[in-house]
Structure formats: C-alpha cells, structure tokens
Design a protein around this motif. Structure first.
Motif, short mmCIF file in Angstrom:
data_model
loop_
_atom_site.label_atom_id
_atom_site.label_comp_id
_atom_site.label_asym_id
_atom_site.label_seq_id
_atom_site.Cartn_x
_atom_site.Cartn_y
_atom_site.Cartn_z
N LYS A 46 -55.31 14.49 4.86
CA LYS A 46 -56.65 14.42 5.43
C LYS A 46 -56.64 14.88 6.88
O LYS A 46 -57.55 15.58 7.33
CB LYS A 46 -57.18 12.98 5.35
N LYS A 47 -55.61 14.46 7.63
CA LYS A 47 -55.52 14.87 9.03
C LYS A 47 -55.38 16.38 9.14
O LYS A 47 -56.03 17.01 9.98
CB LYS A 47 -54.33 14.18 9.70
N ASN A 94 -49.23 19.38 16.29
CA ASN A 94 -49.38 18.23 15.39
C ASN A 94 -49.36 18.64 13.93
O ASN A 94 -48.72 17.99 13.10
CB ASN A 94 -50.68 17.49 15.70
N ILE A 95 -50.08 19.71 13.63
CA ILE A 95 -50.15 20.16 12.24
C ILE A 95 -48.77 20.57 11.74
O ILE A 95 -48.40 20.27 10.59
CB ILE A 95 -51.16 21.32 12.10
N TYR A 133 -47.02 17.39 11.05
CA TYR A 133 -47.55 16.77 9.83
C TYR A 133 -47.04 17.48 8.57
O TYR A 133 -46.72 16.83 7.57
CB TYR A 133 -49.08 16.78 9.84
N GLU A 165 -52.99 10.43 3.70
CA GLU A 165 -53.52 10.29 5.06
C GLU A 165 -53.19 11.52 5.90
O GLU A 165 -54.04 12.03 6.63
CB GLU A 165 -52.94 9.03 5.72
N LEU A 166 -51.96 12.00 5.77
CA LEU A 166 -51.57 13.20 6.51
C LEU A 166 -52.33 14.43 6.01
O LEU A 166 -52.72 15.30 6.80
CB LEU A 166 -50.05 13.43 6.37
N ASP A 192 -62.33 19.44 14.16
CA ASP A 192 -62.59 19.00 15.53
C ASP A 192 -62.45 20.16 16.50
O ASP A 192 -63.24 20.29 17.45
CB ASP A 192 -61.62 17.88 15.93
N ILE A 250 -58.82 17.70 8.41
CA ILE A 250 -59.93 17.33 9.30
C ILE A 250 -59.72 17.81 10.73
O ILE A 250 -60.67 18.24 11.39
CB ILE A 250 -60.13 15.80 9.28
N LEU A 251 -58.48 17.75 11.24
CA LEU A 251 -58.23 18.08 12.64
C LEU A 251 -58.74 19.47 13.05
O LEU A 251 -59.34 19.61 14.12
CB LEU A 251 -56.73 17.96 12.95
#
Length: 286
Positions: free
Chosen positions: A27-28, A153-154, A157, A24-25, A35, A31-32
């Motif tokens: 993917k974030k 955030n990255i 993560y 999940e992380l 955005d 993907i982030l």
C-alpha cells in the motif's frame, strides 16, 4: 505427511504476520507516489498562478510607464507656455496662455495623483510576486527533497517486499495447501487478523455466536489434532479453539447460531481439510 492442526495454526499465525507486513508495504509503495503527484500539482499550480500574475504586473508596469510619459508631456507643455508668457504683447494672448498653463497644471496634477495610485498598486503586485516566487522556490525544494526521499524509501520497501515474499513462500510450502492459502490471503487483505479463537461458542473475530455443533467440531479438531481447518461462517476467519471456564463457555440454546440459509458468503460455507478429500463444502445444517 499431514500437518497437525496445531502446526497449521502456528504456520498461519506466522503467515498472518508476514502478509500484514507485506500488504502494508504494498500500500505504501502504491500510495506514496500519489503524495508526490499532489505536491507536483501544487507546485505547477503555484507556477501557473505566478505566470498569470506576472503578466498582470507587466500590464500594470506598462500603464505606469504611460502615465509617467503623460506627466512629462504635460510638464513640458506647461513650461513652454510659461516661457511664452514673457513674449506676449496683447492682453488676449496673455489670457489664452494663462488658460493653457492652468489646464496644463490641472492635467499634470490629475496625472500625478493617478500615477501615485497606480505606482502603489504596482508596488503591491511586485511584493506579491516576490513572496510567491519565494514560496515557489521553497515548494520546489521540498518537492525535490520529497522525491529523493520517496525514491529511497520505495527502494527500501521493495527490498523488504522481496524478503517478505520469500518468507511467505517458505511458509506456504510448509502448509502445502494452495486453496487454504488462497482463501487465507483474501481474508488478510480484508481483515488484518485472519486466524482467531473460538471461546465457548463465540468467534472472537466477529463476536458472533456459532452453532453449538459447529463450535464442538472446532473443539474436537484441536482436541484430536486431526488437521482440519474451519472458517467462521460469519466473518470467514480461520478458527482455532481456546479453552475457557465452564461458566464462560455456557451459551443458552436459544442464542446459538445456525448455518441453515446463511449462504450469502460462498467462502463462509466451506471448511478445509488436509486429508485426501482436500477442500469440500460443508453442506450440513449446524
């Protein structure tokens, strides 16, 4: 030392939780930034549209300036002819000057009407530019804030991923079966749940009825705790047996599944063991 099937189940459940969080992380982290790229594309588009409209505004501004110059010239022409009226000596001269004055007045009136229309258009364009400039500034501020937050955030993560990877390594070392781990990781990438119960003769992962003998083998494995690992022949998830009431576990013979001919999924035709035989194909017809 061979691990008991109960211990393997517990370790795989821990690994499942770790892998789900890890994937999940990942993917974030992947993907982030997209955005942010989308936000940057929107900002660039707004700036491009603003530049094009500003060019149109400059053309309109020049047009208004030209009309003002024409109006001033027409006004001066009229005033000059009106002054010359005082110096006329003949009726013919008077008629000519009067005609020129009237033409100048009409020209002046037409130019003034056109100027008012074009000045109104210019004012609207100026207001639009002002609004778009404010929108660009707001979007740019949001983009900068998003960029800073994203980077923060990255980084967070990535630190979590390091911790999860360390946990993954610890668990996989305890299981000590690379091929089982490799397959389990592939399962988790496809399905968040990689280890599921067999209740009666039903796989609770895909709700398919398993061949009776195959379900009995899974039951026997957990009863004897012999360390074997079975995968569902339909959804490929790792199976463990869960006791149910006798009525619930009864499956009519005609509803029982069969593995004969079900060889579309290469992974689903294998069962894994921690014995010396390692991993081998299950070529029996169940």
């Amino acid at each position: 030392m061979q691990m008991s099937v109960t211990s393997i189940k517990e370790e795989l459940e821990k690994l499942q939780e770790v892998l789900n969080s890890k994937y999940e992380l990942e993917k974030k982290v992947e993907i982030l930034p997209r955005d942010l790229d989308t936000q940057k594309e929107n900002l660039d588009l707004l700036k491009k549209e603003y530049t094009e409209k500003f060019r149109e505004y400059e053309v309109q501004k020049e047009k208004v300036g030209g009309l003002k110059a024409d109006l001033e010239a027409a006004d001066k022409e009229r005033e000059a002819n009106e002054k010359n009226m005082d110096a006329t000596t003949t009726h013919r001269e008077y008629e000519i000057l009067d005609k020129l004055i009237n033409e100048a007045k009409e020209k002046e009136s037409n130019i003034r009407h056109e100027l008012q229309r074009e000045e109104s258009i210019l004012a609207e364009m100026q207001e639009q530019l002002s609004n778009e400039e404010a929108n660009i500034n707001l979007t740019e501020t949001e983009f900068n804030e998003m960029s800073e937050k994203l980077n923060s955030n990255i980084e967070g993560y990535k630190a979590e991923l390091v911790e999860l990877t360390n946990q993954e390594v610890e668990i996989t070392e305890r299981i000590a079966n690379p091929e089982v781990i490799s397959k389990f990781q592939r399962i988790i990438r496809r399905n968040s749940k990689g280890i599921v119960a067999v209740r009666g003769s039903v796989c609770t992962g895909c709700n398919m009825i398993l061949p009776a003998q195959f379900a009995n083998d899974v039951h026997h494995t957990f009863k004897e705790n012999d360390g074997k690992i079975y995968f569902c022949p339909y959804c490929s998830r790792v199976l463990y047996y869960e006791e149910v009431d006798e009525e619930e576990s009864f499956i009519p013979t005609e509803e029982a599944g069969s593995l004969a001919g079900d060889d579309d999924d290469e992974d689903s035709q294998e069962y894994y063991s921690d014995s010396d035989e390692g991993i081998r194909d299950d070529d029996s017809s169940l």
